[in-house]
Design a protein around this motif. Structure first.
Motif, PDB file in Angstrom:
ATOM      1  N   LEU A 231       0.835  -1.215   0.000  1.00  0.00           N
ATOM      2  CA  LEU A 231       0.000   0.000   0.000  1.00  0.00           C
ATOM      3  C   LEU A 231       0.863   1.256   0.000  1.00  0.00           C
ATOM      4  O   LEU A 231       0.557   2.225  -0.702  1.00  0.00           O
ATOM      5  CB  LEU A 231      -0.953  -0.006   1.190  1.00  0.00           C
ATOM      6  CG  LEU A 231      -2.112  -0.988   1.121  1.00  0.00           C
ATOM      7  CD1 LEU A 231      -2.894  -0.993   2.439  1.00  0.00           C
ATOM      8  CD2 LEU A 231      -3.036  -0.669  -0.039  1.00  0.00           C
ATOM      9  N   ASP A 232       1.940   1.248   0.779  1.00  0.00           N
ATOM     10  CA  ASP A 232       2.859   2.397   0.794  1.00  0.00           C
ATOM     11  C   ASP A 232       3.461   2.628  -0.590  1.00  0.00           C
ATOM     12  O   ASP A 232       3.515   3.766  -1.070  1.00  0.00           O
ATOM     13  CB  ASP A 232       4.007   2.178   1.791  1.00  0.00           C
ATOM     14  CG  ASP A 232       3.602   2.379   3.230  1.00  0.00           C
ATOM     15  OD1 ASP A 232       2.492   2.898   3.477  1.00  0.00           O
ATOM     16  OD2 ASP A 232       4.412   2.023   4.116  1.00  0.00           O
ATOM     17  N   MET A 233       3.913   1.557  -1.218  1.00  0.00           N
ATOM     18  CA  MET A 233       4.522   1.680  -2.536  1.00  0.00           C
ATOM     19  C   MET A 233       3.507   2.171  -3.570  1.00  0.00           C
ATOM     20  O   MET A 233       3.818   3.013  -4.404  1.00  0.00           O
ATOM     21  CB  MET A 233       5.127   0.342  -2.960  1.00  0.00           C
ATOM     22  CG  MET A 233       6.314  -0.058  -2.100  1.00  0.00           C
ATOM     23  SD  MET A 233       6.948  -1.698  -2.470  1.00  0.00           S
ATOM     24  CE  MET A 233       7.883  -1.339  -3.951  1.00  0.00           C
TER      25      MET A 233
ATOM     26  N   ILE B 223       2.906   5.867  -2.984  1.00  0.00           N
ATOM     27  CA  ILE B 223       4.032   6.648  -3.509  1.00  0.00           C
ATOM     28  C   ILE B 223       3.914   6.778  -5.021  1.00  0.00           C
ATOM     29  O   ILE B 223       4.071   7.866  -5.585  1.00  0.00           O
ATOM     30  CB  ILE B 223       5.372   5.990  -3.116  1.00  0.00           C
ATOM     31  CG1 ILE B 223       5.606   6.147  -1.608  1.00  0.00           C
ATOM     32  CG2 ILE B 223       6.535   6.569  -3.918  1.00  0.00           C
ATOM     33  CD1 ILE B 223       6.713   5.279  -1.054  1.00  0.00           C
ATOM     34  N   ALA B 224       3.651   5.665  -5.699  1.00  0.00           N
ATOM     35  CA  ALA B 224       3.538   5.681  -7.159  1.00  0.00           C
ATOM     36  C   ALA B 224       2.383   6.570  -7.605  1.00  0.00           C
ATOM     37  O   ALA B 224       2.528   7.371  -8.538  1.00  0.00           O
ATOM     38  CB  ALA B 224       3.359   4.261  -7.690  1.00  0.00           C
ATOM     39  N   GLU B 225       1.238   6.465  -6.943  1.00  0.00           N
ATOM     40  CA  GLU B 225       0.067   7.270  -7.315  1.00  0.00           C
ATOM     41  C   GLU B 225       0.318   8.758  -7.097  1.00  0.00           C
ATOM     42  O   GLU B 225      -0.149   9.590  -7.874  1.00  0.00           O
ATOM     43  CB  GLU B 225      -1.173   6.822  -6.540  1.00  0.00           C
ATOM     44  CG  GLU B 225      -1.683   5.450  -6.917  1.00  0.00           C
ATOM     45  CD  GLU B 225      -2.189   5.360  -8.346  1.00  0.00           C
ATOM     46  OE1 GLU B 225      -2.669   6.373  -8.888  1.00  0.00           O
ATOM     47  OE2 GLU B 225      -2.083   4.261  -8.926  1.00  0.00           O
TER      48      GLU B 225
ATOM     49  N   TYR C  82      10.156   7.714 -14.427  1.00  0.00           N
ATOM     50  CA  TYR C  82      11.380   8.194 -13.783  1.00  0.00           C
ATOM     51  C   TYR C  82      11.090   8.785 -12.404  1.00  0.00           C
ATOM     52  O   TYR C  82      11.819   8.516 -11.442  1.00  0.00           O
ATOM     53  CB  TYR C  82      12.090   9.241 -14.647  1.00  0.00           C
ATOM     54  CG  TYR C  82      12.443   8.749 -16.027  1.00  0.00           C
ATOM     55  CD1 TYR C  82      12.858   7.440 -16.255  1.00  0.00           C
ATOM     56  CD2 TYR C  82      12.351   9.590 -17.118  1.00  0.00           C
ATOM     57  CE1 TYR C  82      13.171   6.996 -17.529  1.00  0.00           C
ATOM     58  CE2 TYR C  82      12.670   9.153 -18.394  1.00  0.00           C
ATOM     59  CZ  TYR C  82      13.079   7.857 -18.596  1.00  0.00           C
ATOM     60  OH  TYR C  82      13.388   7.432 -19.854  1.00  0.00           O
ATOM     61  N   HIS C  83      10.045   9.596 -12.306  1.00  0.00           N
ATOM     62  CA  HIS C  83       9.699  10.190 -11.012  1.00  0.00           C
ATOM     63  C   HIS C  83       9.325   9.105 -10.003  1.00  0.00           C
ATOM     64  O   HIS C  83       9.724   9.167  -8.835  1.00  0.00           O
ATOM     65  CB  HIS C  83       8.541  11.192 -11.166  1.00  0.00           C
ATOM     66  CG  HIS C  83       8.964  12.501 -11.714  1.00  0.00           C
ATOM     67  ND1 HIS C  83       9.048  12.761 -13.054  1.00  0.00           N
ATOM     68  CD2 HIS C  83       9.352  13.644 -11.094  1.00  0.00           C
ATOM     69  CE1 HIS C  83       9.450  13.996 -13.247  1.00  0.00           C
ATOM     70  NE2 HIS C  83       9.647  14.560 -12.071  1.00  0.00           N
ATOM     71  N   THR C  84       8.556   8.139 -10.455  1.00  0.00           N
ATOM     72  CA  THR C  84       8.128   7.060  -9.556  1.00  0.00           C
ATOM     73  C   THR C  84       9.325   6.230  -9.109  1.00  0.00           C
ATOM     74  O   THR C  84       9.457   5.913  -7.927  1.00  0.00           O
ATOM     75  CB  THR C  84       7.083   6.172 -10.252  1.00  0.00           C
ATOM     76  OG1 THR C  84       5.966   6.986 -10.616  1.00  0.00           O
ATOM     77  CG2 THR C  84       6.601   5.060  -9.344  1.00  0.00           C
TER      78      THR C  84
END
Length: 195
Positions: A62-64, A67-69, A83-85
């Motif tokens: 869920l944390d990952m 972060i991606a979202e 790249y940002h993710t």
């Protein structure tokens, strides 16, 4: 007087124990000691160590995903979002001792539950990547290759550059990783190159 969230204390203590000692060496006694609760308190929330470990893995996933979202923006291209993710996930991984310990435990001891945990995380990443690749294909940002294969290659390239490489060489910087992904993948997936 504040109410103590014993379940949260147990989960945090278990995560700390798994990060310090690995899955195999963590015991419910250690978790109870770190949480400063009676061992029986743990069993009011979790049936066994496996269930507690699975709860922590869900939290990591869920944390990952969060972060991606947070990094995903419609005004950026697929590769800029990638790249940002990757930058943010690299920071997360570097600060998340549990993941580091699980990789070490699988490498050194081959602990089945640790391997299963990493596979669970890998499948979640692959599912997320596949959705993003499919979205990029619909927007004509990447060529029409199988999204499952593209997602797999992206993830394996990321692992190779951030982990496998480090076993025999000085770690690459985020900028170097970004450059290699851009050269290896972006050029090959670009729709202009496929005609």
């Amino acid at each position: 007087m504040a109410v103590v969230d014993r379940r949260r204390l147990v989960v945090e203590a278990a995560e700390k124990s798994f990060a310090l000692f690995g899955y195999k060496a963590t015991t419910m006694d250690q978790v109870a000691k770190i949480a400063n609760v009676a061992k029986g308190t743990i069993y009011t929330f979790f049936t066994n160590k496996e269930e507690l470990f699975d709860e922590i893995l869900r939290s990591v996933i869920l944390d990952m995903r969060r972060i991606a979202e947070e990094e995903l923006r419609d005004d950026r291209t697929f590769f800029d979002n990638l790249y940002h993710t990757v930058d943010k996930l690299l920071e997360y991984r570097a600060q998340h001792n549990l993941l580091i310990k699980l990789f070490q435990e699988v490498r050194d001891f081959g602990t089945p539950k640790a391997r299963e945990g990493l596979e669970t995380i890998e499948h979640a990443i692959l599912d997320y990547l596949e959705k993003q690749v499919t979205r990029a294909m619909q927007r004509n940002e990447v060529s029409g290759l199988d999204p499952k294969v593209v997602s797999f290659v992206l993830m394996k390239l990321y692992i190779a550059l951030t982990s496998d490489w480090n076993k025999i060489h000085e770690p690459l910087s985020k900028e170097q990783i970004k450059e290699f992904v851009q050269r290896f993948v972006a050029g090959g997936l670009s729709p202009e190159k496929s005609s």
